[in-house]
Design an enzyme around this catalytic site. Structure first.
Site, PDB file in Angstrom:
ATOM      1  N   HIS A  35       0.809  -1.182   0.239  1.00  0.00           N
ATOM      2  CA  HIS A  35       0.038  -0.032   0.071  1.00  0.00           C
ATOM      3  C   HIS A  35       0.805   1.285   0.054  1.00  0.00           C
ATOM      4  O   HIS A  35       1.556   1.424   0.989  1.00  0.00           O
ATOM      5  CB  HIS A  35      -0.936  -0.052   1.278  1.00  0.00           C
ATOM      6  CG  HIS A  35      -1.757   1.143   1.020  1.00  0.00           C
ATOM      7  ND1 HIS A  35      -1.913   1.981   2.363  1.00  0.00           N
ATOM      8  CD2 HIS A  35      -2.881   1.455   0.317  1.00  0.00           C
ATOM      9  CE1 HIS A  35      -2.882   2.821   2.255  1.00  0.00           C
ATOM     10  NE2 HIS A  35      -3.582   2.422   1.043  1.00  0.00           N
ATOM     11  N   HIS A  75      -0.674  11.072  -2.190  1.00  0.00           N
ATOM     12  CA  HIS A  75      -2.142  10.531  -1.599  1.00  0.00           C
ATOM     13  C   HIS A  75      -2.988  11.862  -1.540  1.00  0.00           C
ATOM     14  O   HIS A  75      -4.171  11.657  -1.978  1.00  0.00           O
ATOM     15  CB  HIS A  75      -2.110   9.699  -0.408  1.00  0.00           C
ATOM     16  CG  HIS A  75      -3.467   9.275   0.214  1.00  0.00           C
ATOM     17  ND1 HIS A  75      -4.112  10.239   1.124  1.00  0.00           N
ATOM     18  CD2 HIS A  75      -4.162   8.219  -0.199  1.00  0.00           C
ATOM     19  CE1 HIS A  75      -5.510   9.545   1.130  1.00  0.00           C
ATOM     20  NE2 HIS A  75      -5.335   8.379   0.491  1.00  0.00           N
TER      21      HIS A  75
END
Length: 253
Positions: free
Chosen positions: A8, A51
């Site tokens: 991730h 992100h």
């Protein structure tokens, strides 16, 4: 435990998320089959791997990603917040990531858009993918279904998938209507029945974001093909080794 591992935002427990340092750590591990990354567009429409919509949390910059050019974003420090060891790490472009990953590891590329923000994101991301002939090595995911629809219109062979933090029984139908065969879903929403429903519809499932060993073990037990998305690939490794040792012991009985 045979479940594939998805790192991730790269190997984000050991290096700053969504940087080349974290991505290279994952790429160096031959057992990690997937890396998940997040993509925004710079002011000059370059796909950048970060992100948040804003810069404050993971860089020494301020303001919105979309208000900075790619050169301005690349000049920021995206590593010192994590550790002085990574001081000087930069926000990578999607092209940099694909260039290093192609032929080695599949990418789950999340497009960070609500359908209004970054109207060119599908086109610009597709251009990066096609430049490295990586169409078969990526899946494009988003919370926004319209984004997935537009990507499929641009390139029918690109795999796409919905991201969701919830559940509805209509998901297999919705995915089919979008031409999507991938579901990125919060692991807490999965059970045996739902996994079987999705698998019977030909949907590949990624469970996110599972960091505790107990939770990884529980979700892995639902189906060996479930993708385990985690910040801690080392914990996935430990569980995989334990599972293999147990298999050996059972064979000897």
């Amino acid at each position: 435990m045979k479940n594939p591992c998805v790192a991730h935002r790269g190997w984000s427990s050991r290096a700053p998320e969504n940087t080349m340092a974290a991505i290279r750590l994952a790429l160096a591990d031959p057992l990690i089959e997937w890396i998940e990354i997040d993509v925004h567009l710079s002011k000059d429409h370059v796909p950048m791997v970060i992100h948040d919509y804003t810069l404050r949390r993971t860089t020494d910059g301020k303001g919105d990603v979309k208000k900075k050019t790619a050169a301005e974003l690349a000049a920021l420090d995206a590593g010192n917040w994590f550790s002085q060891k990574y001081q000087g790490e930069h926000i990578p472009t999607l092209a940099q990531v694909i260039k290093e990953s192609v032929g080695h590891c599949k990418l789950n590329i999340e497009l960070k858009t609500d359908g209004i923000r970054y109207p060119l994101i599908e086109q610009k991301v597709l251009e990066c993918i096609q430049a490295y002939q990586a169409e078969s090595e990526v899946v494009i995911t988003s919370f926004h279904e319209g984004t997935l629809y537009r990507m499929k219109r641009l390139c029918s062979q690109i795999r796409t998938g919905i991201i969701i933090d919830g559940w509805r029984n209509s998901l297999p139908k919705e995915l089919k209507e979008l031409g999507a065969d991938f579901l990125s879903i919060s692991y807490s929403k999965l059970n045996k029945e739902r996994v079987e429903l999705l698998k019977n519809a030909g949907i590949q499932i990624m469970a996110w974001t599972i960091n505790e060993k107990r939770a990884i073990r529980k979700i892995a037990a639902l189906d060996p093909e479930l993708l385990i998305c985690t910040n801690y690939p080392e914990r996935w490794h430990e569980l995989r080794a334990e599972s293999m040792e147990l298999e050996v012991v059972n064979r000897k009985k």
